[in-house]
Scaffold this motif. Structure first.
Motif, PDB file in Angstrom:
ATOM      1  N   ALA A   1     -89.319 -40.487  13.386  1.00  0.00           N
ATOM      2  CA  ALA A   1     -89.620 -40.244  11.975  1.00  0.00           C
ATOM      3  C   ALA A   1     -90.555 -39.051  11.843  1.00  0.00           C
ATOM      4  CB  ALA A   1     -90.264 -41.467  11.348  1.00  0.00           C
ATOM      5  N   PRO A   2     -90.325 -38.170  10.846  1.00  0.00           N
ATOM      6  CA  PRO A   2     -91.239 -37.036  10.644  1.00  0.00           C
ATOM      7  C   PRO A   2     -92.681 -37.468  10.387  1.00  0.00           C
ATOM      8  CG  PRO A   2     -89.225 -36.759   9.371  1.00  0.00           C
ATOM      9  CD  PRO A   2     -89.202 -38.158   9.895  1.00  0.00           C
ATOM     10  N   SER A   3     -92.874 -38.700   9.922  1.00  0.00           N
ATOM     11  CA  SER A   3     -94.225 -39.188   9.614  1.00  0.00           C
ATOM     12  C   SER A   3     -94.944 -39.775  10.826  1.00  0.00           C
ATOM     13  CB  SER A   3     -94.147 -40.256   8.518  1.00  0.00           C
ATOM     14  OG  SER A   3     -93.356 -41.358   8.960  1.00  0.00           O
ATOM     15  N   THR A   4     -94.319 -39.732  12.012  1.00  0.00           N
ATOM     16  CA  THR A   4     -94.948 -40.283  13.209  1.00  0.00           C
ATOM     17  C   THR A   4     -96.268 -39.560  13.486  1.00  0.00           C
ATOM     18  OG1 THR A   4     -92.778 -40.758  14.171  1.00  0.00           O
ATOM     19  CG2 THR A   4     -94.658 -40.707  15.680  1.00  0.00           C
ATOM     20  N   PRO A   5     -97.370 -40.291  13.676  1.00  0.00           N
ATOM     21  CA  PRO A   5     -98.657 -39.642  13.955  1.00  0.00           C
ATOM     22  C   PRO A   5     -98.605 -38.841  15.260  1.00  0.00           C
ATOM     23  CG  PRO A   5     -99.000 -41.921  13.306  1.00  0.00           C
ATOM     24  CD  PRO A   5     -97.535 -41.764  13.529  1.00  0.00           C
ATOM     25  N   ILE A   6     -99.279 -37.691  15.255  1.00  0.00           N
ATOM     26  CA  ILE A   6     -99.407 -36.888  16.463  1.00  0.00           C
ATOM     27  C   ILE A   6    -100.838 -36.376  16.573  1.00  0.00           C
ATOM     28  CG2 ILE A   6     -96.974 -36.179  16.454  1.00  0.00           C
ATOM     29  CD1 ILE A   6     -99.421 -33.481  15.770  1.00  0.00           C
ATOM     30  N   ALA A   7    -101.231 -36.033  17.788  1.00  0.00           N
ATOM     31  CA  ALA A   7    -102.519 -35.379  18.025  1.00  0.00           C
ATOM     32  C   ALA A   7    -102.316 -34.301  19.070  1.00  0.00           C
ATOM     33  CB  ALA A   7    -103.560 -36.382  18.494  1.00  0.00           C
ATOM     34  N   ILE A   8    -102.950 -33.172  18.868  1.00  0.00           N
ATOM     35  CA  ILE A   8    -102.966 -32.095  19.864  1.00  0.00           C
ATOM     36  C   ILE A   8    -104.399 -31.978  20.373  1.00  0.00           C
ATOM     37  CG2 ILE A   8    -102.538 -29.662  20.354  1.00  0.00           C
ATOM     38  CD1 ILE A   8    -100.661 -29.612  17.957  1.00  0.00           C
ATOM     39  N   VAL A   9    -104.571 -32.149  21.679  1.00  0.00           N
ATOM     40  CA  VAL A   9    -105.896 -32.078  22.282  1.00  0.00           C
ATOM     41  C   VAL A   9    -105.943 -30.835  23.163  1.00  0.00           C
ATOM     42  CG1 VAL A   9    -107.653 -33.264  23.624  1.00  0.00           C
ATOM     43  CG2 VAL A   9    -105.993 -34.595  22.301  1.00  0.00           C
ATOM     44  N   GLU A  10    -106.782 -29.896  22.798  1.00  0.00           N
ATOM     45  CA  GLU A  10    -106.947 -28.654  23.552  1.00  0.00           C
ATOM     46  C   GLU A  10    -108.238 -28.712  24.365  1.00  0.00           C
ATOM     47  OE1 GLU A  10    -108.037 -23.991  22.681  1.00  0.00           O
ATOM     48  OE2 GLU A  10    -106.901 -25.091  21.154  1.00  0.00           O
ATOM     49  N   SER A  11    -108.152 -28.313  25.626  1.00  0.00           N
ATOM     50  CA  SER A  11    -109.314 -28.316  26.526  1.00  0.00           C
ATOM     51  C   SER A  11    -109.986 -29.685  26.547  1.00  0.00           C
ATOM     52  CB  SER A  11    -110.325 -27.229  26.120  1.00  0.00           C
ATOM     53  OG  SER A  11    -109.739 -25.956  26.182  1.00  0.00           O
ATOM     54  N   GLY A  12    -109.178 -30.715  26.676  1.00  0.00           N
ATOM     55  CA  GLY A  12    -109.688 -32.082  26.635  1.00  0.00           C
ATOM     56  C   GLY A  12    -110.763 -32.349  27.671  1.00  0.00           C
ATOM     57  N   THR A  13    -111.799 -33.054  27.289  1.00  0.00           N
ATOM     58  CA  THR A  13    -112.977 -33.476  28.072  1.00  0.00           C
ATOM     59  C   THR A  13    -113.962 -32.336  28.312  1.00  0.00           C
ATOM     60  OG1 THR A  13    -112.267 -33.077  30.379  1.00  0.00           O
ATOM     61  CG2 THR A  13    -111.474 -35.112  29.324  1.00  0.00           C
ATOM     62  N   ARG A  14    -113.647 -31.122  27.920  1.00  0.00           N
ATOM     63  CA  ARG A  14    -114.522 -29.981  28.177  1.00  0.00           C
ATOM     64  C   ARG A  14    -115.424 -29.726  26.964  1.00  0.00           C
ATOM     65  NH1 ARG A  14    -110.203 -25.838  31.175  1.00  0.00           N
ATOM     66  NH2 ARG A  14    -108.963 -27.495  32.147  1.00  0.00           N
ATOM     67  N   PRO A  15    -116.471 -28.938  27.120  1.00  0.00           N
ATOM     68  CA  PRO A  15    -117.379 -28.675  25.995  1.00  0.00           C
ATOM     69  C   PRO A  15    -116.692 -28.028  24.800  1.00  0.00           C
ATOM     70  CG  PRO A  15    -118.420 -28.052  28.063  1.00  0.00           C
ATOM     71  CD  PRO A  15    -116.997 -28.373  28.388  1.00  0.00           C
ATOM     72  N   ASP A  16    -115.639 -27.234  25.032  1.00  0.00           N
ATOM     73  CA  ASP A  16    -114.938 -26.558  23.940  1.00  0.00           C
ATOM     74  C   ASP A  16    -113.702 -27.336  23.468  1.00  0.00           C
ATOM     75  OD1 ASP A  16    -113.613 -26.146  26.330  1.00  0.00           O
ATOM     76  OD2 ASP A  16    -113.037 -24.084  25.890  1.00  0.00           O
ATOM     77  N   GLN A  17    -113.680 -28.624  23.740  1.00  0.00           N
ATOM     78  CA  GLN A  17    -112.541 -29.444  23.319  1.00  0.00           C
ATOM     79  C   GLN A  17    -112.317 -29.363  21.805  1.00  0.00           C
ATOM     80  OE1 GLN A  17    -111.996 -33.636  24.681  1.00  0.00           O
ATOM     81  NE2 GLN A  17    -112.392 -34.125  22.527  1.00  0.00           N
ATOM     82  N   ARG A  18    -111.046 -29.299  21.420  1.00  0.00           N
ATOM     83  CA  ARG A  18    -110.685 -29.335  20.000  1.00  0.00           C
ATOM     84  C   ARG A  18    -109.476 -30.250  19.834  1.00  0.00           C
ATOM     85  NH1 ARG A  18    -109.944 -23.754  17.313  1.00  0.00           N
ATOM     86  NH2 ARG A  18    -108.231 -23.629  18.801  1.00  0.00           N
ATOM     87  N   VAL A  19    -109.377 -30.872  18.686  1.00  0.00           N
ATOM     88  CA  VAL A  19    -108.269 -31.790  18.436  1.00  0.00           C
ATOM     89  C   VAL A  19    -107.739 -31.582  17.026  1.00  0.00           C
ATOM     90  CG1 VAL A  19    -109.902 -33.622  17.804  1.00  0.00           C
ATOM     91  CG2 VAL A  19    -107.546 -34.223  18.343  1.00  0.00           C
ATOM     92  N   SER A  20    -106.425 -31.588  16.897  1.00  0.00           N
ATOM     93  CA  SER A  20    -105.756 -31.575  15.599  1.00  0.00           C
ATOM     94  C   SER A  20    -104.958 -32.855  15.466  1.00  0.00           C
ATOM     95  CB  SER A  20    -104.807 -30.378  15.477  1.00  0.00           C
ATOM     96  OG  SER A  20    -105.510 -29.162  15.515  1.00  0.00           O
ATOM     97  N   THR A  21    -104.984 -33.458  14.306  1.00  0.00           N
ATOM     98  CA  THR A  21    -104.186 -34.655  14.052  1.00  0.00           C
ATOM     99  C   THR A  21    -103.285 -34.416  12.853  1.00  0.00           C
ATOM    100  OG1 THR A  21    -105.895 -35.626  12.640  1.00  0.00           O
ATOM    101  CG2 THR A  21    -105.963 -36.179  14.983  1.00  0.00           C
ATOM    102  N   GLY A  22    -102.159 -35.060  12.856  1.00  0.00           N
ATOM    103  CA  GLY A  22    -101.222 -34.895  11.749  1.00  0.00           C
ATOM    104  C   GLY A  22     -99.968 -35.719  11.963  1.00  0.00           C
ATOM    105  N   ARG A  23     -98.858 -35.189  11.479  1.00  0.00           N
ATOM    106  CA  ARG A  23     -97.567 -35.870  11.565  1.00  0.00           C
ATOM    107  C   ARG A  23     -96.594 -35.011  12.358  1.00  0.00           C
ATOM    108  NH1 ARG A  23     -98.951 -41.014  10.159  1.00  0.00           N
ATOM    109  NH2 ARG A  23    -100.377 -40.939   8.393  1.00  0.00           N
ATOM    110  N   LEU A  24     -95.577 -35.649  12.904  1.00  0.00           N
ATOM    111  CA  LEU A  24     -94.624 -34.954  13.753  1.00  0.00           C
ATOM    112  C   LEU A  24     -93.973 -33.787  13.028  1.00  0.00           C
ATOM    113  CD1 LEU A  24     -93.026 -34.715  16.369  1.00  0.00           C
ATOM    114  CD2 LEU A  24     -91.437 -36.453  15.486  1.00  0.00           C
ATOM    115  N   GLY A  25     -93.679 -33.954  11.746  1.00  0.00           N
ATOM    116  CA  GLY A  25     -93.047 -32.868  10.999  1.00  0.00           C
ATOM    117  C   GLY A  25     -93.895 -31.613  10.941  1.00  0.00           C
TER     118      GLY A  25
END
Length: 448
Positions: A383-407
């Motif tokens: 489903a396009p509404s499926t939750p997603i998260a993008i984790v960049e540089s996970g566990t590091r000091p410059d970690q960033r995360v985006s959350t949204g939907r698959l679409g």
């Protein structure tokens, strides 16, 4: 030195333990583990009961009873230890670290049992669990070395290598047969005055936080002559290496000049044949999208020694760092690791079997192919509404995360790739990805 440390052979000999309760039980257990014949005594103790013993432990937890038992032990002429009463002790009990026959005893002379306990914990953390296996390996080869290597200096060199070199590493990793084979090769090389081969360690560096290195990985970084590392291994992890180790980047990054896998394999083989201890350091876990299996194949075909040290893979590290449970009793009962690299073409995962209720996807190397990943999942029925998260540089000091939907996956991924020197990214798809919104880390974007 207030007390002389001695190791006393108790096998088959009588040891009396006076008292009952946890302290008495502990002393009886320790004496029994050394092979003593333990005599448990309760209540008033007669001198004749203690005669013939090589040691008496008293732990009645009653001062008058302790003093009385101490008096009887002295009358019997037997050395005595009274728990928590240093003035009544002929000998004291150290804090003990036992590694299958390799024993370390720590004492503060009774000044601070708490300090001794703390030090024991530090020593336990530093000593490998299979140290006894290594001691037995050295015992096995003692007679052969004495017979075949005449020069005492050469024998010392051999035994130093045996307990520190490739054979030792295999023994500590649980490969006793491999350790014996390597030791035999080293013995032959010593006899013929040749340079013995080294060993390669295929090591997982974890997701980036140096504090998430395994204890074994940290130890090997301090022992390596050379470290061949992925481009994704951050400087903070490489800083844990021995200062004089040769550090070589053999990174493979999309769109950049890099080492071919065949060249990495050949370099590993060349260095190990030259006698080096080499750590092949890989981001995450070497056997999860890390080509560690190919390097093991090359070392095995060359007949060279190697070990594999797992690491915390990106899916586990990144998910934990942003508060995402990859499985959850109410939301997900399965999790699959998938490579997003090449989502446009080439051999594809069975996407249709990976979408649906109660399934979490952790997609590696998918940010640059976000549009193709999204399209594959939508075509498979997600489903396009499926939750997603993008984790960049996970566990590091410059970690960033985006959350949204698959679409919105392509748009969210673009925000990461446009951020300059973007770090490695992991995409998590499934209902559990919504938990990232509660992460204590900073968020690049959130889309409801």
């Amino acid at each position: 030195m207030k007390h002389l440390p001695l190791f006393f052979d108790l096998a088959g000999r009588k040891v009396a333990v006076v008292g009952e309760g946890a302290k008495a039980d502990l002393r009886a257990k320790l004496a029994g583990s050394a092979g003593a014949q333990v005599l448990r005594l309760h209540g008033p103790v007669a001198v004749q009961e203690l005669r013939g013993a090589v040691a008496v432990f008293v732990a009645t937890e009653d001062e008058a009873a302790d003093v009385a038992a101490h008096r009887q032990a002295k009358a019997a002429g037997v050395p005595v230890n009274v728990a928590d009463r240093p003035a009544l002790c002929d000998f004291i009990m150290p804090a003990i670290v036992d590694r299958d026959g390799v024993v370390v005893a720590i004492s503060t002379g009774g000044a601070s049992p708490t300090l001794a306990t703390v030090l024991r914990g530090r020593v336990e953390a530093a000593l490998p669990e299979r140290l006894g296996t290594l001691a037995r390996l050295a015992t096995t080869f003692r007679a052969q070395v004495n017979a075949l290597v005449a020069d005492p200096a050469s024998r010392r060199v051999f035994f130093r290598r045996l307990v520190e070199g490739p054979a030792a590493q295999l023994a500590l990793a649980g490969d006793e047969a491999g350790a014996r084979r390597v030791a035999l090769g080293d013995l032959d090389a010593a006899r013929r005055q040749l340079t013995p081969s080294g060993i390669a360690h295929i090591v997982g560096a974890g997701p980036g936080d140096p504090d998430l290195l395994t204890l074994r990985a940290a130890q090997l970084l301090q022992e390596a002559d050379a470290i061949l590392h992925d481009d994704l291994v951050p400087p903070a992890v490489l800083a844990r290496a021995r200062r004089d180790a040769e550090v070589v980047s053999v990174g493979k990054r999309k769109g950049r000049p890099s080492w071919a896998q065949a060249d990495i394999d050949a370099e590993l083989v060349r260095r190990v044949r030259a006698g080096q201890t080499v750590v092949r350091l890989k981001a995450g876990d070497p056997f999860v999208f890390g080509r560690g299996g190919e390097e093991v194949d090359a070392l095995r075909e060359a007949g060279l020694a190697y070990t594999v040290v797992p690491g915390i893979t990106a899916a586990l590290g990144c998910a934990a760092s942003v508060g995402i449970p990859l499985t959850h009793r109410r939301h997900a009962s399965a999790v699959t690791f998938v490579s997003g690299h090449g989502a446009k073409e080439g051999k594809q995962p069975a996407w249709a079997s990976l979408v649906g209720e109660g399934h979490t996807l952790a997609i590696y190397m998918g940010a640059s192919e976000a549009s193709a990943v999204r399209d594959r999942l939508l075509a498979a029925g997600a489903a396009p509404s499926t939750p997603i998260a993008i984790v960049e540089s996970g566990t590091r000091p410059d970690q960033r995360v985006s959350t949204g939907r698959l679409g919105d996956l392509a748009r969210l991924a673009a925000a990461h790739s446009q951020s300059g020197a973007a770090g490695p990214s992991l995409i998590i798809v499934g209902d559990v990805a919504a938990y990232a919104a509660a992460s204590p880390r900073s968020s690049l974007a959130k889309v409801s």
